[in-house]
Every structure is written in structure tokens, then in C-alpha cells.
Write an enzyme that holds these catalytic residues in place. Sequence first.
Site, PDB file in Angstrom:
ATOM      1  N   CYS A 113       0.860  -1.191   0.000  1.00 30.82           N
ATOM      2  CA  CYS A 113       0.000   0.000   0.000  1.00 30.82           C
ATOM      3  C   CYS A 113       0.891   1.233   0.000  1.00 30.82           C
ATOM      4  CB  CYS A 113      -0.934   0.009   1.196  1.00 30.82           C
ATOM      5  SG  CYS A 113      -2.287   1.209   0.995  1.00 30.82           S
ATOM      6  N   CYS A 115      -0.129   4.326   1.695  1.00 26.91           N
ATOM      7  CA  CYS A 115      -0.486   5.353   2.683  1.00 26.91           C
ATOM      8  C   CYS A 115       0.622   5.645   3.690  1.00 26.91           C
ATOM      9  CB  CYS A 115      -1.795   5.006   3.375  1.00 26.91           C
ATOM     10  SG  CYS A 115      -1.761   3.433   4.228  1.00 26.91           S
ATOM     11  N   CYS A 123      -3.842   6.409  -0.011  1.00 28.79           N
ATOM     12  CA  CYS A 123      -3.315   5.119  -0.485  1.00 28.79           C
ATOM     13  C   CYS A 123      -2.872   5.137  -1.945  1.00 28.79           C
ATOM     14  CB  CYS A 123      -4.342   4.011  -0.247  1.00 28.79           C
ATOM     15  SG  CYS A 123      -4.729   3.802   1.507  1.00 28.79           S
ATOM     16  N   LYS A 188     -12.416  -4.737   2.058  1.00 25.42           N
ATOM     17  CA  LYS A 188     -11.869  -3.887   3.119  1.00 25.42           C
ATOM     18  C   LYS A 188     -12.772  -2.675   3.266  1.00 25.42           C
ATOM     19  CE  LYS A 188      -7.839  -1.141   4.405  1.00 25.42           C
ATOM     20  NZ  LYS A 188      -6.417  -0.893   4.190  1.00 25.42           N
ATOM     21  N   ARG A 198      -3.262   3.683  12.485  1.00 23.79           N
ATOM     22  CA  ARG A 198      -2.744   4.872  11.793  1.00 23.79           C
ATOM     23  C   ARG A 198      -1.748   5.623  12.662  1.00 23.79           C
ATOM     24  NH1 ARG A 198      -8.390   6.378   8.637  1.00 23.79           N
ATOM     25  NH2 ARG A 198      -8.405   4.433   7.438  1.00 23.79           N
ATOM     26  N   ARG A 210     -10.948   7.853   3.523  1.00 24.17           N
ATOM     27  CA  ARG A 210     -10.700   6.821   2.509  1.00 24.17           C
ATOM     28  C   ARG A 210     -11.989   6.275   1.891  1.00 24.17           C
ATOM     29  NH1 ARG A 210      -5.498   6.762   3.767  1.00 24.17           N
ATOM     30  NH2 ARG A 210      -4.613   5.812   5.656  1.00 24.17           N
ATOM     31  N   GLU A 226     -16.649  -7.572  -4.907  1.00 25.32           N
ATOM     32  CA  GLU A 226     -15.215  -7.266  -4.750  1.00 25.32           C
ATOM     33  C   GLU A 226     -14.395  -8.550  -4.732  1.00 25.32           C
ATOM     34  OE1 GLU A 226     -13.286  -4.766  -4.744  1.00 25.32           O
ATOM     35  OE2 GLU A 226     -14.349  -2.957  -4.139  1.00 25.32           O
ATOM     36  N   LYS A 241     -11.997  -7.525   6.127  1.00 21.44           N
ATOM     37  CA  LYS A 241     -11.384  -6.651   7.131  1.00 21.44           C
ATOM     38  C   LYS A 241     -12.273  -5.448   7.395  1.00 21.44           C
ATOM     39  CE  LYS A 241      -7.470  -3.583   7.554  1.00 21.44           C
ATOM     40  NZ  LYS A 241      -6.433  -2.905   6.854  1.00 21.44           N
ATOM     41  N   SER A 267      -6.600  -3.169  14.459  1.00 21.57           N
ATOM     42  CA  SER A 267      -6.056  -2.498  15.639  1.00 21.57           C
ATOM     43  C   SER A 267      -7.123  -2.076  16.636  1.00 21.57           C
ATOM     44  CB  SER A 267      -5.232  -1.290  15.194  1.00 21.57           C
ATOM     45  OG  SER A 267      -6.008  -0.419  14.388  1.00 21.57           O
ATOM     46  N   TYR A 306      -3.186  -8.926  16.323  1.00 23.22           N
ATOM     47  CA  TYR A 306      -2.142  -8.443  17.230  1.00 23.22           C
ATOM     48  C   TYR A 306      -2.050  -9.327  18.473  1.00 23.22           C
ATOM     49  CZ  TYR A 306      -2.535  -4.656  13.973  1.00 23.22           C
ATOM     50  OH  TYR A 306      -2.564  -3.939  12.797  1.00 23.22           O
TER      51      TYR A 306
HETATM   52  C1  PBG Z   1      -3.072   0.312   4.784  1.00 30.67           C
HETATM   53  C2  PBG Z   1      -3.648  -0.499   5.897  1.00 30.67           C
HETATM   54  C3  PBG Z   1      -4.461  -0.107   6.979  1.00 30.67           C
HETATM   55  C4  PBG Z   1      -4.614  -1.243   7.778  1.00 30.67           C
HETATM   56  C5  PBG Z   1      -3.946  -2.280   7.155  1.00 30.67           C
HETATM   57  N1  PBG Z   1      -3.364  -1.818   5.985  1.00 30.67           N
HETATM   58  C6  PBG Z   1      -4.987   1.217   7.370  1.00 30.67           C
HETATM   59  C7  PBG Z   1      -5.937   1.944   6.549  1.00 30.67           C
HETATM   60  O1  PBG Z   1      -6.483   1.454   5.557  1.00 30.67           O
HETATM   61  O2  PBG Z   1      -6.130   3.103   6.912  1.00 30.67           O
HETATM   62  C8  PBG Z   1      -5.369  -1.293   9.083  1.00 30.67           C
HETATM   63  C9  PBG Z   1      -4.958  -2.365  10.028  1.00 30.67           C
HETATM   64  C10 PBG Z   1      -5.392  -2.182  11.432  1.00 30.67           C
HETATM   65  O3  PBG Z   1      -6.161  -1.281  11.797  1.00 30.67           O
HETATM   66  O4  PBG Z   1      -4.941  -2.992  12.256  1.00 30.67           O
HETATM   67  N2  PBG Z   1      -3.948   0.765   3.833  1.00 30.67           N
END
Ligand code: PBG
Length: 316
Positions: A113, A115, A123, A188, A198, A210, A226, A241, A267, A306
Site C-alpha cells: 500500500c 499510505c 493510499c 476492506k 494509523r 478513505r 469485490e 477486514k 487495531s 495483534y
Molecule cells: C493500509 C492499511 C491499513 C490497515 C492495514 N493496511 C490502514 C488503513 O487502511 O487506513 C489497518 C490495520 C489495522 O487497523 O490494524 N492501507
Amino acid sequence: MRRLRAREPLRRLVRETRLEPSQLILPLFVCPGEGVRREIAAMPGNCQLSVDELVKECAEASRLGLGGVILFGIPESKDERASGAYAEDGIVQRAVRAIKRELPELVVITDVCNCEYTSHGHCGKVVGGDVDNDSTLEWLAATAVSHARAGADIVAPSDMMDGRVAAIRRALDAAGFTQTPILSYAAKYASVFYGPFREAAESAPRFGDRRSYQMDPPNAREAMREIELDIEEGADVIMVKPALPYLDIIRMARERFDVPLAAYQVSGEFSMIVAAARNGWIDGERAMMETLVAIRRAGADLILTYFAKDAARLLA
Ligand code: PBG
């Protein structure tokens, strides 16, 4: 119904869903420097790690029998063109080489990615205030090839551009990496639960959000489209996700598609459980195991979490 619930050995005998360390993937954040182990405030127990420390963490992941690790990079500097993402000596590329030197058997997945590498935190390439789809595909393809060249076992695009799986597959094949699988973040959602990440990856967008590329949370049928498109384009593994707020999507995907299915316990899902446990409001260990089993029960084969190390220790 209570006869088989009476004692743990009986419960274990008739348990329908199993959780094993080999099904868990640990997300790791790699940053410049040496001897760096900077804890992420919003994600207790998780750190930004320099390459040397990252290798130690990977050795631990390997000892615990985890399925693998997924790497996110925090580069030295960011720019408009995300050049750190596809640099041959970029932070993730260096990290993969170092891990592979010490732990050739460990499955190393790389997040593909932009970002974390763009100065604006989006991104992809920003044109006229929005992310331009097709020019971003070139960056993604170059990033995936550079990760494969460094030794990544699997590349995992998380950007949500249309056509990225096809673009990455074509580029990998052209560069001779016909055997490198793609794990696509297929469904996603534009989720509030990415907040702590982030901070960890220093990747919050500087303007806007986003929602013009990530999915709208109320949509389920669209997730199936998708996923279908990504499989047609050549995805080897698909992902949903976040995980817990989207168990219905995991179940629908499981029933409809036969490729391996991953789910990302993101997260915010992690931090909510840890915060409640630290307040003494919930049993953190049990909440961890119950949510992980729920994600498996919904139909996920693999879980990015995690909690991977803690869960593996408990399962040992
Ligand atoms: C990158 C990405 C993100 C996450 C995984 N890859 C953040 C986003 O899309 O802003 C999030 C993972 C998490 O919150 O643990 N695009």
C-alpha cells in the site's frame, strides 16, 4: 444437551471449531534505526521495531509456531510519489532480506500500500483532490515486485484500487515471480477501527478520508462482487477486514468461495479489548480467545491479529 457439557474433556471432544497457532499471522511495524523498540500508545504491547529488533520478534513468532508475519513499513521520509514504497532499499525490502537471512522458513507477508509512504497519507496518487486509480496501479505493481525480489513469500495489497490484483499478477509474472501468491484485502471497509493502526504506521490521511476507495460499511452484496473480481484477477487468498463487526461477510464469503479466506482482527478491535481489560471491566484473555474462535467459526481459515503471540502461548 447438558450431558456433553459436564466436564472439559467432554467439551473438548465435541468442540466444533479449533484454533491453532499456525492459523494466526502477526502484524509487525518496521522503522529506521537500530535497537529501536518504540511502544505504540494506542496498541499496548505492540512496537515500531528497527530491522534488528524485528528479526528478534520474528524469531519469537517462529518459535511459537505462528502461521507467519505481515510487515508494515514506516519510511525515513514521505513524498507525493510514495517512492519509499517501491524503492529497492526501502524499509520493508530491507526488513524482508534481513528476516529471510535468519529465518528462511518463516512465512513473510508484505502489505502492499502507499499510505505509509505518501506525504498526504492517502493510499495512492492524488489528482484533483482524489486518489487516481490507474496511475496508482503502477506504484502498487512496482512495490509488489520489489517485495518479491527481496524474498517476500506472499504479497498483500490493501489499497482498494480497482484492478490492482490483475496489475500486480501481471507485473510479478513478467518479473519471473510466477510462484509468488497474492493475498488480497478483497473486502476492506472504510472502518473507524483502523484508528490505532494509523498512529502505529503514521499513515492517517492529511485531508479527507478513505471512503472513495474503501467499502461502505452497510454493504454486503458489494463485498461479494469485490471478492469475485479479485479471484478472477488472480487472488490466491482473499481477506475480509475488519473481522468481528463483519462476521456476516466472512460467513457469506465462506459459503460462496472456495479459496482460502483470511480475516483481519484490526487495531481497534485489539485495543478495545485491551483497554477494557486494563480497566478491570473484562477478562482480556477470555475475550481474546472468544473473539478469535468467533472469527474462525464464521469461516475464516487464517486470522491476522495483534494477539497472535499471546493466543499461541495460551494454546501451547
Ligand atoms: C493500509 C492499511 C491499513 C490497515 C492495514 N493496511 C490502514 C488503513 O487502511 O487506513 C489497518 C490495520 C489495522 O487497523 O490494524 N492501507
